[in-house]
Design an enzyme around this catalytic site. Structure first.
Site, PDB file in Angstrom:
ATOM      1  CB  CYS A  65      -0.899   0.004   1.232  1.00 57.83           C
ATOM      2  SG  CYS A  65      -2.029   1.417   1.291  1.00 57.83           S
ATOM      3  CB  CYS A  69      -2.237   3.902   7.962  1.00 56.06           C
ATOM      4  SG  CYS A  69      -3.283   4.678   6.699  1.00 56.06           S
ATOM      5  CB  CYS A  72      -1.755  -0.311   8.182  1.00 55.73           C
ATOM      6  SG  CYS A  72      -2.362  -1.527   6.981  1.00 55.73           S
ATOM      7  CB  CYS A 109     -15.971  -7.260   5.240  1.00 54.35           C
ATOM      8  SG  CYS A 109     -17.320  -7.071   6.427  1.00 54.35           S
ATOM      9  CB  CYS A 142     -19.464  -4.617   3.864  1.00 50.44           C
ATOM     10  SG  CYS A 142     -18.795  -3.021   4.403  1.00 50.44           S
ATOM     11  CB  CYS A 202     -19.458  -0.139   7.923  1.00 54.07           C
ATOM     12  SG  CYS A 202     -18.464  -1.068   9.107  1.00 54.07           S
ATOM     13  NE  ARG A 272     -18.992  -5.969  11.981  1.00 50.18           N
ATOM     14  CZ  ARG A 272     -19.183  -5.091  11.008  1.00 50.18           C
ATOM     15  NH1 ARG A 272     -18.193  -4.377  10.534  1.00 50.18           N
ATOM     16  NH2 ARG A 272     -20.390  -4.929  10.499  1.00 50.18           N
TER      17      ARG A 272
END
Length: 414
Positions: A65, A69, A72, A109, A142, A202, A272
């Site tokens: 990626c 972040c 992550c 998801c 999702c 979400c 969740r």
């Protein structure tokens, strides 16, 4: 406690607690913990009974990626030894999804690393959604693909997506110390685009990144304002090879207080329990079921969860029941409101989205009691000193990299 009686009354009326009351929940002592859980449990049962919704993650594209972040394992510059692979084919993703559905998952998801999808990526994910829905009747889907461009949310909805996930993760004030390659406002805008397209929104948070109690309350209040149908609460998994590898700020008791605070502030949404529950709650996971009404089944994006059968046993042993595909997740007033907005998920089980002002499924984080961690001089990552405020030493033995399921030749843990 007068505080807890007040919070229960407000939760049953869907009334927003004061900031002082939310902060007071986080400040309660361990001696008061069971009282806090019992109080928040009354609110949970009012709106969701003893049902637990199961969700299953499929990592469509892992690693590599370009975003930075700090929490992550897939970030730019990460040296974590995770799986790295490009897009799964629709039939591969559908096969992975079927394993979760067979284990009782009501929602799948679909997550992909990256800043956001190209139009070609949206086409690819659309074909994947169609394949999953064709082969798994009644399943919710999702998507969690990062920042959306104009029109992409509409295309995903047209392909059959029920919801879109994009987490706020932390407070607006501290967001720049966690990520520099995009902004907090970018995240809010993506959630709003999903809502405008009629997708169930979400959006949640990550706890355990060194934020303060005030930061936690700020992000949860921001989520309340966005009004998502689903709020995933992640607890930081401190992967070696990331800037937050040494951030072990959480105790099981701290996690339960955070979940209780979220339930009081967001009483009638799907809360969740997401990434990091096995690492930080450990043997106290069953208590969390009195606070949340939804969990992820099996493994996560890049880390292993406990066995899917162990999750099912835990739910049954704690006196809860798995929510069936024919049951509407949200309370009627929220489901009806979502239907009025044209959400495709609202007719049966809208549960990972929102229908309010703006508002993910990808699990990723956590926070503790310390003050916010200062950014390094270049602002690219958080300082990585070991924090001992919570009395918790680093437990690298608790973090297991996922080596099975999507993107591998091994069967999934569902």
């Amino acid at each position: 406690m007068d505080l807890l009686n007040t919070l229960v009354d407000k939760g049953l009326r869907r009334e927003l607690p004061s900031r002082e009351e939310a902060l007071a929940v986080l400040a309660t002592s361990d001696d008061e913990l069971l009282d806090v859980v019992a109080a928040a449990g009354k609110v949970r049962r009012q709106w969701f009974g003893r049902r637990v919704k199961l969700n299953y993650l499929v990592n469509l594209k892992s690693g590599l990626c370009p975003e930075d972040c700090s929490y992550c394992s897939q970030r730019l510059g990460s040296t974590a030894g995770i799986l790295k692979y490009t897009w799964l084919k629709p039939d591969e993703a559908s096969k992975a999804a079927a394993a979760g559905v067979a284990g009782g998952a009501k929602r799948v998801c679909l997550v992909a690393s990256g800043r956001g999808p190209t139009d070609r990526d949206v086409d690819r994910v659309s074909r994947t959604i169609e394949a999953i829905k064709e082969q798994n009747e009644g399943v919710e889907v999702c998507a969690c693909l990062g920042l959306l461009s104009d029109g992409q949310a509409d295309r995903l909805r047209s392909a059959g997506a029920d919801a879109y996930n994009h987490n706020l993760n932390t407070s607006e004030e501290t967001y720049g110390a966690i990520t520099t390659t995009h902004t907090y406002a970018d995240r809010v805008e993506t959630v709003q685009q999903a809502q405008a397209a009629g997708l169930s929104a979400c959006s949640g948070l990550i706890a355990g990144m060194g934020e303060s109690d005030a930061d936690l309350v700020d992000v949860v209040y921001a989520l309340r304002e966005l009004d998502p149908d689903s709020v995933p609460v992640n607890f930081l998994i401190p992967f070696e090879g990331t800037p937050l590898a040494k951030e072990w700020n959480l105790t099981p008791q701290r996690c339960l207080r955070i979940l209780a605070m979220v339930r009081f502030v967001c009483p009638d949404v799907e809360v969740r329990l997401a990434g990091g529950r096995e690492v930080h709650l450990r043997s106290m996971q069953p208590l969390a079921l009195h606070l949340v009404n939804s969990i992820f089944l099996g493994d996560y994006l890049t880390s292993e969860g406990q066995a899917g059968q162990a999750d099912l046993d835990m739910i049954a042993d704690a006196g809860f029941e798995v929510e069936g595909a024919g049951t509407t997740t949200l309370p009627r007033h929220r489901a009806d409101a979502a239907a009025g907005c044209g959400s495709p998920a609202a007719s049966d089980s809208a549960g990972c989205g929102s229908h309010g002002g703006g508002g993910g499924c990808g699990p990723c984080g956590g926070h503790g009691a310390p003050e916010p961690v200062a950014a390094e001089s270049d602002g690219a990552a958080l300082a990585a000193e070991v924090r001992t405020d919570a009395g918790t030493a680093a437990r690298t033995d608790l973090v297991a990299v996922r080596r099975r399921g999507a993107g591998t030749d091994l069967a999934p843990n569902a």
